[in-house]
Write an enzyme that holds these catalytic residues in place. Structure first.
Site, PDB file in Angstrom:
ATOM      1  N   TYR A  68       7.820  48.584 -34.459  1.00 39.27           N
ATOM      2  CA  TYR A  68       7.420  49.998 -34.549  1.00 39.27           C
ATOM      3  C   TYR A  68       8.537  50.824 -35.174  1.00 39.27           C
ATOM      4  O   TYR A  68       8.318  51.609 -36.102  1.00 39.27           O
ATOM      5  CB  TYR A  68       7.088  50.454 -33.127  1.00 39.27           C
ATOM      6  CG  TYR A  68       6.951  51.930 -32.881  1.00 39.27           C
ATOM      7  CD1 TYR A  68       5.723  52.561 -33.069  1.00 39.27           C
ATOM      8  CD2 TYR A  68       8.018  52.677 -32.405  1.00 39.27           C
ATOM      9  CE1 TYR A  68       5.585  53.918 -32.808  1.00 39.27           C
ATOM     10  CE2 TYR A  68       7.891  54.023 -32.132  1.00 39.27           C
ATOM     11  CZ  TYR A  68       6.662  54.642 -32.338  1.00 39.27           C
ATOM     12  OH  TYR A  68       6.532  55.979 -32.082  1.00 39.27           O
ATOM     13  N   ASP A 121       3.819  62.740 -27.509  1.00 42.37           N
ATOM     14  CA  ASP A 121       5.192  62.813 -28.030  1.00 42.37           C
ATOM     15  C   ASP A 121       5.481  64.242 -28.445  1.00 42.37           C
ATOM     16  O   ASP A 121       5.084  64.636 -29.536  1.00 42.37           O
ATOM     17  CB  ASP A 121       5.327  61.848 -29.208  1.00 42.37           C
ATOM     18  CG  ASP A 121       6.731  61.801 -29.791  1.00 42.37           C
ATOM     19  OD1 ASP A 121       7.587  62.597 -29.384  1.00 42.37           O
ATOM     20  OD2 ASP A 121       6.955  60.966 -30.679  1.00 42.37           O
TER      21      ASP A 121
END
Lengths: 127, 127
Positions: B14, B38
């Site tokens: 990622y 996030d």
């Protein structure tokens, strides 16, 4: 809602009180209906009695926590930190466990949820 | 269930793919019904379209991630890591954001949930 700084301070108190074997002090940081999952995946300790039993065991195991690196907040009711935990059960060698903990808080700044991320591969004999 | 090592490897992929601005590569790590929060508290991006829009924006902001310290697993389907994230929006000064991320995975090792712990106080001008 508590500020990130208040949540981080509560997490530092948690570490200090655990290291001082202050069980009542640790439990005073939690709500009565708090949940503790340590490690994540090993089952949730739910409610005052279960949380008390868990931390009594942690203190009996001689756990010594130290925060590693900066704590992290959020824009809501949660914060996180990385820790090294030394565990020295009577008669057994001391182990070091690397942990990342997340906590969620209520309006009054008490812990409602603690989750500790670590697996067997994050545990090694202490130096 | 993926092993902790498989989950940690997916989290490293990622980071690498985001840093390479490889949007399709990043999205291939997630399930179609994944959720991304996030920072924690700022709203959940839910499902492939919302997750794509979020990471397209992250790549456009020039985000550069580096893992700080060891990653941590669990005894189930989740893992965690600490990161420094450099963000350099066009024409604005570069900022460094300190983050702790937790991820949850499905049986096939794809990410079903990402949560990034950071608040405004964890952001500072980069050195």
């Amino acid at each position: 809602m508590p500020s990130s700084e208040e949540m981080k301070a509560a997490m530092r108190s948690y570490v200090e009180r655990l290291n001082a074997a202050d069980l009542e002090g640790v439990l005073a940081l939690f709500t009565d209906d708090a949940t503790v999952e340590d490690p994540v995946g090993a089952g949730v300790h739910s409610g005052a009695e279960a949380v008390r039993a868990f931390y009594a065991m942690a203190i009996a195991s001689g756990a010594r926590l130290s925060i590693v690196g900066p704590q992290r907040g959020s824009t809501s009711d949660a914060a996180a930190m990385a820790l090294d935990v030394l565990v020295a059960p009577p008669g057994a060698p001391t182990m070091k466990v690397g942990v990342i903990e997340t906590m969620r808080f209520n309006e009054a700044g008490k812990i409602v949820e603690m989750r500790a991320y670590w697996g067997p591969e994050d545990m090694a004999p202490a130096d």
